[in-house]
Design an enzyme around this catalytic site. Structure first.
Site, PDB file in Angstrom:
ATOM      1  N   CYS A  19      65.947  41.639  19.974  1.00  0.00           N
ATOM      2  CA  CYS A  19      66.803  40.452  19.901  1.00  0.00           C
ATOM      3  C   CYS A  19      67.070  39.873  21.278  1.00  0.00           C
ATOM      4  O   CYS A  19      67.038  40.574  22.285  1.00  0.00           O
ATOM      5  CB  CYS A  19      68.171  40.783  19.312  1.00  0.00           C
ATOM      6  SG  CYS A  19      68.125  41.387  17.649  1.00  0.00           S
ATOM      7  N   GLY A  45      62.195  38.235  20.605  1.00  0.00           N
ATOM      8  CA  GLY A  45      62.262  38.233  19.147  1.00  0.00           C
ATOM      9  C   GLY A  45      61.562  37.010  18.599  1.00  0.00           C
ATOM     10  O   GLY A  45      61.921  35.892  18.947  1.00  0.00           O
ATOM     11  N   ASN A 120      72.788  41.545  20.187  1.00  0.00           N
ATOM     12  CA  ASN A 120      71.583  42.228  20.646  1.00  0.00           C
ATOM     13  C   ASN A 120      71.926  43.706  20.776  1.00  0.00           C
ATOM     14  O   ASN A 120      72.849  44.070  21.487  1.00  0.00           O
ATOM     15  CB  ASN A 120      71.150  41.661  22.004  1.00  0.00           C
ATOM     16  CG  ASN A 120      69.947  42.393  22.609  1.00  0.00           C
ATOM     17  OD1 ASN A 120      69.758  42.385  23.810  1.00  0.00           O
ATOM     18  ND2 ASN A 120      69.127  43.014  21.795  1.00  0.00           N
ATOM     19  N   GLY A 121      71.192  44.548  20.071  1.00  0.00           N
ATOM     20  CA  GLY A 121      71.446  45.981  20.133  1.00  0.00           C
ATOM     21  C   GLY A 121      71.372  46.591  18.755  1.00  0.00           C
ATOM     22  O   GLY A 121      70.837  45.986  17.822  1.00  0.00           O
ATOM     23  N   TYR A 261      59.206  46.976  30.614  1.00  0.00           N
ATOM     24  CA  TYR A 261      58.439  46.093  29.733  1.00  0.00           C
ATOM     25  C   TYR A 261      59.228  44.939  29.102  1.00  0.00           C
ATOM     26  O   TYR A 261      58.718  43.841  29.017  1.00  0.00           O
ATOM     27  CB  TYR A 261      57.816  46.943  28.609  1.00  0.00           C
ATOM     28  CG  TYR A 261      57.087  46.134  27.559  1.00  0.00           C
ATOM     29  CD1 TYR A 261      55.939  45.412  27.881  1.00  0.00           C
ATOM     30  CD2 TYR A 261      57.546  46.087  26.249  1.00  0.00           C
ATOM     31  CE1 TYR A 261      55.269  44.666  26.918  1.00  0.00           C
ATOM     32  CE2 TYR A 261      56.874  45.341  25.282  1.00  0.00           C
ATOM     33  CZ  TYR A 261      55.743  44.637  25.621  1.00  0.00           C
ATOM     34  OH  TYR A 261      55.092  43.907  24.681  1.00  0.00           O
TER      35      TYR A 261
END
Ligand code: SF4
Length: 488
Positions: A19, A45, A120-121, A261
């Site tokens: 996300c 995302g 996000n998470g 990454y």
């Protein structure tokens, strides 16, 4: 095994950040800014995107499957989301699957007014909390872990929204970077360990928040600072900014894989340029795992900065021995497993004229299942490479992530199944080496990993998870009970 590979999709065998979030308040064109910001976060995302706005009276939402540009590039889409405040979200399907009802921001009408949240998470005790809420009569609209936060806020007895949110978050375990909108303003907050990133910026009178600083570059905002782990930053419509630290002080544990990454290389994460960190990882790798070779070749695009670092440190020339086609277009990634793996997404091809007869050092950021690495090694050999040495800019990925990153189950991770030498045999390289965990820490600005109190989350390498994993423990408990249930 028949390894025909005129083209390869190296992205199907990666861990994926799931996300990205963006928010803007006191911005004349809040929705347009948010759409642009989300576009810069598209790599975080690509299955769905959503924006919710507030015009002082009403909340407006628009959510759709697909890319940001597919949903928010028309003036009609932007005009349908009026107001000076907007928040948006891009996602892969995480907890809750890929249905439209799980696309964020999630919105609810609470007794205190509207409440929209972009997350996000991943909440590692979401199922446990949800079971409890359902027992107490809560009715869920989605299967997203984020909706648990809405129900906890709705049932909190504290009078102010910030107190209700803090009350809710005290019960939540795991990773969360949230952007919340209420009728009185925007609240941005980060879990006490700061596992997922969140930064704050300024653009004239507007305050903006984003998962990565690159979104500020794109919208023309200035990076002010990170939202500190465990902090709630509240911004009202007069531009007042208030900061709360209700969870005490903890040593932060940001996700070290953002450096490896996830983040775009032009972002700044945990105070460091992601590009420079990746180059430093490559340099470290060259120090730890040198090899006699003619060319250093990155697996594009994510292996490029580490390969530059490896080449600079080793003195072996950097060359583009694998070419990625940029003209194929990113096929919409279907959320079903079969389609995900069969779809033609990214194309890679060996640069035969360059690699023929050469000893190659291939640099990639990580090895997940190992299937792509094996095919790339084979592709180099078929193009005439004399030797293929594989160097990886992260330690072996041997554990799953429970903090909002799409990881295969542990049994599918190559490093969970075998040591380095069998891995080398599996991918059929002449040699294989990974950067050490201490080397990775040094490359991203620490003096080495502090084993007593690690400076980052590195659980996918070490198995040392920084939070409780209540839902997982319950599942494992249940599995452990199974034989007894059967006997009964
Ligand atoms: S487990 Fe790995 S990918 Fe997940 S948050 Fe920790 S370091 Fe990042």
């Amino acid at each position: 095994m028949n390894l025909t590979h005129p083209f390869l999709d190296a992205d199907g065998d990666k861990l994926r950040e799931e996300c990205g979030v963006f928010g803007a308040i006191n911005a004349a064109d809040a929705t347009a800014v948010t759409a642009l910001g989300l576009h810069a976060l598209q790599h975080r995302g690509q299955e769905a995107a959503g924006i919710t706005s507030f015009d002082g009276q009403e909340f407006y939402s628009r959510r759709g499957l697909g890319h940001v540009a597919e949903n928010f590039s028309s003036s009609e889409a932007i005009a349908s989301l009026p107001g000076m405040m907007a928040a948006g979200h891009v996602r892969y399907s995480t907890t809750g699957g890929a249905g439209l009802r799980n696309v964020q921001p999630l919105y609810a009408d609470l007794a205190s007014g509207g409440f929209a949240v972009a997350h996000n998470g991943n909440i590692s005790n979401a199922q446990t909390l949800r079971d409890d809420l359902v027992r107490r009569g809560a009715i869920f609209q989605s299967t997203s872990d984020t909706e648990v936060i809405i129900h906890l806020v709705a049932t909190s007895r504290y009078p102010t929204m910030s107190d209700r949110l803090v009350d809710a978050l005290r019960l939540v375990e795991g990773a969360y970077s949230l952007i919340v909108m209420t009728p009185t303003g925007m609240i941005a907050c980060r879990d006490p360990l700061g596992i997922r990133p969140l930064v704050m910026g300024k653009m004239g009178d507007a305050t903006v928040f984003a998962s990565e600083s690159v979104a500020f570059d794109v919208v023309g905002a200035e990076l002010v600072r990170e939202v500190v782990p465990g902090e709630l930053v509240m911004v009202d419509f007069d531009g007042n900014v208030t900061s709360l630290h209700p969870f005490g002080t903890h040593r932060s544990r940001p996700c070290i894989f953002e450096h490896v990454y996830f983040s775009r290389p032009d972002s700044v994460f945990a105070g460091h340029s992601v590009y420079e960190a990746r180059k430093a990882i490559g340099q470290q790798l060259a120090i730890e795992a040198p090899v006699e070779a003619d060319l250093v070749v990155p697996v594009p695009d994510s292996g490029v900065p580490a390969a530059i670092g490896y080449a600079q440190q080793s003195g072996v020339p950097f060359e583009l021995g694998i070419i990625r086609s940029h003209y194929v277009g990113r096929t919409f990634i279907q959320p079903s497993d079969g389609a995900r793996h069969s779809g033609v997404k990214r194309k890679h091809n060996a640069n035969r004229a360059l690699v023929e007869g050469q000893r190659i050092v291939l640099i990639d950021d990580s090895i997940v299942r190992g299937t792509t690495s094996m095919k790339i090694v084979e592709m180099m050999r078929d193009a005439g490479a004399k030797e293929v040495h594989f160097r990886v800019a992260s330690p072996p990925t041997a554990h799953s992530c429970f903090y909002g990153v799409d990881t295969p189950e542990r049994s599918k991770l190559l490093a969970a199944r075998m040591d380095v030498e069998p891995m080398r045999e599996f991918i059929r390289a002449d040699s294989l080496a990974f950067v050490s965990i201490d080397g990775l820490y040094r490359a991203v600005g620490a003096s080495g990993r502090d084993p007593a109190s690690p400076q980052f989350c590195d659980a996918c390498f070490t198995g040392e998870y920084p939070t409780a994993l209540t839902d997982l423990a319950r599942r494992e408990d249940k599995d452990a009970q199974l034989p007894f249930d059967k006997v009964a």
